[in-house]
Design an enzyme around this catalytic site. Structure first.
Site, PDB file in Angstrom:
ATOM      1  N   SER A  84      23.651  62.361  42.603  1.00  0.00           N
ATOM      2  CA  SER A  84      22.392  62.153  41.885  1.00  0.00           C
ATOM      3  C   SER A  84      21.517  63.334  42.165  1.00  0.00           C
ATOM      4  O   SER A  84      20.736  63.690  41.253  1.00  0.00           O
ATOM      5  CB  SER A  84      21.701  60.801  42.744  1.00  0.00           C
ATOM      6  OG  SER A  84      21.818  61.101  44.393  1.00  0.00           O
ATOM      7  N   ARG A 102      20.280  57.052  46.921  1.00  0.00           N
ATOM      8  CA  ARG A 102      19.623  55.974  47.764  1.00  0.00           C
ATOM      9  C   ARG A 102      18.395  55.285  47.518  1.00  0.00           C
ATOM     10  O   ARG A 102      18.097  54.122  47.605  1.00  0.00           O
ATOM     11  CB  ARG A 102      19.611  56.789  49.362  1.00  0.00           C
ATOM     12  CG  ARG A 102      20.990  57.290  49.725  1.00  0.00           C
ATOM     13  CD  ARG A 102      20.809  57.925  51.035  1.00  0.00           C
ATOM     14  NE  ARG A 102      22.331  58.290  51.481  1.00  0.00           N
ATOM     15  CZ  ARG A 102      22.310  59.087  52.624  1.00  0.00           C
ATOM     16  NH1 ARG A 102      21.535  59.662  53.293  1.00  0.00           N
ATOM     17  NH2 ARG A 102      23.552  59.660  52.670  1.00  0.00           N
ATOM     18  N   LYS A 112      24.255  60.116  58.403  1.00  0.00           N
ATOM     19  CA  LYS A 112      25.692  59.571  58.088  1.00  0.00           C
ATOM     20  C   LYS A 112      26.660  60.449  58.528  1.00  0.00           C
ATOM     21  O   LYS A 112      27.901  60.448  58.133  1.00  0.00           O
ATOM     22  CB  LYS A 112      25.918  59.220  56.596  1.00  0.00           C
ATOM     23  CG  LYS A 112      24.967  58.295  56.257  1.00  0.00           C
ATOM     24  CD  LYS A 112      25.436  57.639  54.817  1.00  0.00           C
ATOM     25  CE  LYS A 112      24.608  56.604  54.140  1.00  0.00           C
ATOM     26  NZ  LYS A 112      24.927  55.900  53.245  1.00  0.00           N
ATOM     27  N   LYS A 146      33.167  65.107  46.824  1.00  0.00           N
ATOM     28  CA  LYS A 146      31.705  64.847  46.562  1.00  0.00           C
ATOM     29  C   LYS A 146      31.056  65.245  47.458  1.00  0.00           C
ATOM     30  O   LYS A 146      31.289  65.150  48.606  1.00  0.00           O
ATOM     31  CB  LYS A 146      31.676  63.260  46.315  1.00  0.00           C
ATOM     32  CG  LYS A 146      30.505  62.920  46.209  1.00  0.00           C
ATOM     33  CD  LYS A 146      30.279  61.141  46.489  1.00  0.00           C
ATOM     34  CE  LYS A 146      28.952  60.739  46.548  1.00  0.00           C
ATOM     35  NZ  LYS A 146      29.186  59.362  46.942  1.00  0.00           N
ATOM     36  N   LYS A 186      34.208  63.372  51.223  1.00  0.00           N
ATOM     37  CA  LYS A 186      32.788  63.100  51.141  1.00  0.00           C
ATOM     38  C   LYS A 186      31.867  63.528  52.336  1.00  0.00           C
ATOM     39  O   LYS A 186      32.191  63.332  53.232  1.00  0.00           O
ATOM     40  CB  LYS A 186      32.665  61.772  50.886  1.00  0.00           C
ATOM     41  CG  LYS A 186      31.130  61.397  50.642  1.00  0.00           C
ATOM     42  CD  LYS A 186      31.121  59.808  50.169  1.00  0.00           C
ATOM     43  CE  LYS A 186      29.506  59.223  50.273  1.00  0.00           C
ATOM     44  NZ  LYS A 186      29.380  57.993  49.935  1.00  0.00           N
ATOM     45  N   GLU A 192      41.774  65.122  55.355  1.00  0.00           N
ATOM     46  CA  GLU A 192      41.326  63.884  54.869  1.00  0.00           C
ATOM     47  C   GLU A 192      42.224  63.456  53.745  1.00  0.00           C
ATOM     48  O   GLU A 192      42.724  62.245  53.278  1.00  0.00           O
ATOM     49  CB  GLU A 192      39.871  64.025  54.515  1.00  0.00           C
ATOM     50  CG  GLU A 192      38.838  63.994  55.459  1.00  0.00           C
ATOM     51  CD  GLU A 192      38.790  62.396  56.195  1.00  0.00           C
ATOM     52  OE1 GLU A 192      39.489  61.514  55.790  1.00  0.00           O
ATOM     53  OE2 GLU A 192      38.056  62.575  57.355  1.00  0.00           O
ATOM     54  N   TYR A 216      25.997  61.151  35.845  1.00  0.00           N
ATOM     55  CA  TYR A 216      24.995  60.072  35.243  1.00  0.00           C
ATOM     56  C   TYR A 216      24.772  60.799  33.777  1.00  0.00           C
ATOM     57  O   TYR A 216      24.144  60.136  32.901  1.00  0.00           O
ATOM     58  CB  TYR A 216      23.491  60.228  35.844  1.00  0.00           C
ATOM     59  CG  TYR A 216      23.995  59.901  37.489  1.00  0.00           C
ATOM     60  CD1 TYR A 216      23.842  58.619  37.845  1.00  0.00           C
ATOM     61  CD2 TYR A 216      24.342  60.572  38.581  1.00  0.00           C
ATOM     62  CE1 TYR A 216      24.332  57.895  39.139  1.00  0.00           C
ATOM     63  CE2 TYR A 216      24.594  60.245  39.879  1.00  0.00           C
ATOM     64  CZ  TYR A 216      24.585  58.813  40.071  1.00  0.00           C
ATOM     65  OH  TYR A 216      25.101  58.247  41.206  1.00  0.00           O
TER      66      TYR A 216
HETATM   67  C1  PBG Z   1      27.355  55.182  49.535  1.00  0.00           C
HETATM   68  C2  PBG Z   1      27.523  56.368  48.189  1.00  0.00           C
HETATM   69  C3  PBG Z   1      26.534  57.135  48.183  1.00  0.00           C
HETATM   70  C4  PBG Z   1      26.822  57.741  47.141  1.00  0.00           C
HETATM   71  C5  PBG Z   1      27.881  56.954  46.250  1.00  0.00           C
HETATM   72  N1  PBG Z   1      28.154  56.026  47.209  1.00  0.00           N
HETATM   73  C6  PBG Z   1      25.346  57.774  48.850  1.00  0.00           C
HETATM   74  C7  PBG Z   1      25.567  57.759  50.635  1.00  0.00           C
HETATM   75  O1  PBG Z   1      26.729  58.048  51.057  1.00  0.00           O
HETATM   76  O2  PBG Z   1      24.719  57.544  51.170  1.00  0.00           O
HETATM   77  C8  PBG Z   1      25.990  58.752  46.389  1.00  0.00           C
HETATM   78  C9  PBG Z   1      26.032  59.107  44.902  1.00  0.00           C
HETATM   79  C10 PBG Z   1      24.892  60.040  44.295  1.00  0.00           C
HETATM   80  O3  PBG Z   1      24.248  60.557  45.287  1.00  0.00           O
HETATM   81  O4  PBG Z   1      25.010  60.047  43.152  1.00  0.00           O
HETATM   82  N2  PBG Z   1      28.425  54.651  49.731  1.00  0.00           N
END
Ligand code: PBG
Length: 332
Positions: free
Chosen positions: A280, A209, A223, A254, A199, A239, A318
């Site tokens: 998203s 968010r 992050k 992701k 990720k 990983e 989605y």
């Molecule tokens: C956080 C989390 C995130 C997403 C899923 N779980 C966002 C982040 O790491 O800030 C993102 C999913 C998306 O953008 O559709 N644990």
């Protein structure tokens, strides 16, 4: 060597029947996982302005939508809680509350739709007052091992509530091993771990968010001390290897479309179930493009098919219910 004109690749492309027969990759509802946002309370439905077409709902309104998704052939959902500000704190304790939003939602869904797969996100960010995925130590750093202890409690709480799949999503080191050991100890030997193994610290998560309400908490903070550098791919292999050794059943890469090269590499290297998350920001760009008639519906289906071609066994999107309907009318 095959050469022209003995070989004309257009021959099989000329008609629909043979295009169908030689198609190398298929996409159907069975490949799709639907991420959903659950609100506390009842009879609540809210649009998310940065995600056109996506709503956050209280569980009573979400249930019929989940039943419909299941009827369309979608095997599983990924469940994300929208936590009230009063339940957020520095140590994220609401994350493992037995009567909390996630635990109660999981129990109800399991009871009413026993066949639907529930993938419960295991991460603290919806629950922390600072919006980070981890707990801060006295030095103000996101502390890996303090966070692991909290994640273990959260994971057990969701397993207890009936989630068949846990999806640790925070990129802390050692979380898969820690959670796997706890699950074994407590008899949840068949609980699956879908690791967000790869990720990235991506700028494509913004609308998510907003949806879970962590953007206001984060205030633009990074992050990058736990999520991966978008420049790296060697590290993705490390990983993935570690998470498999620690007890992951499935891996995830992701975001999705900007990282198809990584997906391809991970799938080919390990040959284990590998999922991709069309996140998203990707969703919203495509949805807005469609709304503005800059692209057509076919572009959305193409974006999902691309994941299959790159090696994904399943895709979180989605668009899942929308795409499932389209594919039922016109199979690929
Ligand atoms: C956080 C989390 C995130 C997403 C899923 N779980 C966002 C982040 O790491 O800030 C993102 C999913 C998306 O953008 O559709 N644990």
């Amino acid at each position: 060597m095959r050469k022209f004109p003995q070989t004309r690749l257009r021959r099989t492309r000329m008609q629909a029947f043979s295009r169908n027969l030689v198609r190398e990759t298929r996409l159907s509802a069975a490949d799709l996982i639907w991420p959903v946002f659950v609100l506390p309370g009842s009879n609540k439905r809210e649009a998310i302005s940065s995600m056109p077409g996506v709503e956050r709902m209280s569980l009573d309104l979400l249930m019929p939508e989940l039943a419909q998704a299941q009827r369309l052939g979608i095997p599983a959902i990924a469940l994300f809680p929208v936590v009230e500000a009063s339940d957020k704190g520095p140590t994220a304790e609401a994350a493992w509350h037995d009567q909390g939003l996630m635990a109660t939602s999981i129990r109800t869904i399991r009871q009413q739709l026993p066949e639907l797969g529930i993938i419960a996100d295991v991460a603290l960010d919806p629950y922390t007052s600072h919006g980070q995925d981890g707990i801060l130590n006295e030095a103000g750093e996101i502390d890996n091992d303090l966070t692991l202890t909290a994640l273990g409690k959260q994971a057990l709480c969701y397993a207890q509530a009936g989630a068949q799949v846990l999806a640790p999503s925070d990129m802390m080191d050692g979380r898969i091993g820690h959670i796997r050991a706890l699950l074994e100890q407590h008899g949840f030997i068949n609980c699956q771990l879908l690791s967000y193994a790869v990720k990235y610290a991506s700028a494509f998560y913004g609308p998510f968010r907003d949806a879970v309400g962590s953007a206001g908490q984060l205030k633009g903070a990074s992050k990058a001390s736990y999520q991966m550098d978008p420049a790296n791919t060697q590290e993705a292999i490390q990983e993935a290897r570690l998470d498999l050794e620690e007890g992951a059943d499935m891996l995830m890469v992701k975001p999705g479309m900007p990282y198809l090269d990584v997906l391809w590499r991970v799938k080919n290297q390990f040959q284990v179930p590998t999922f991709a998350y069309q996140v998203s920001g990707e969703y919203s760009m495509l949805a807005l493009g469609l709304e503005q008639q800059i692209i057509t519906e076919a572009a959305i289906i193409e974006s999902l098919l691309a994941f299959k071609r790159a090696g994904a066994d399943a895709i979180l999107s989605y668009f899942a219910p929308w795409a499932a309907k389209k594919l039922a009318d016109k199979p690929l």
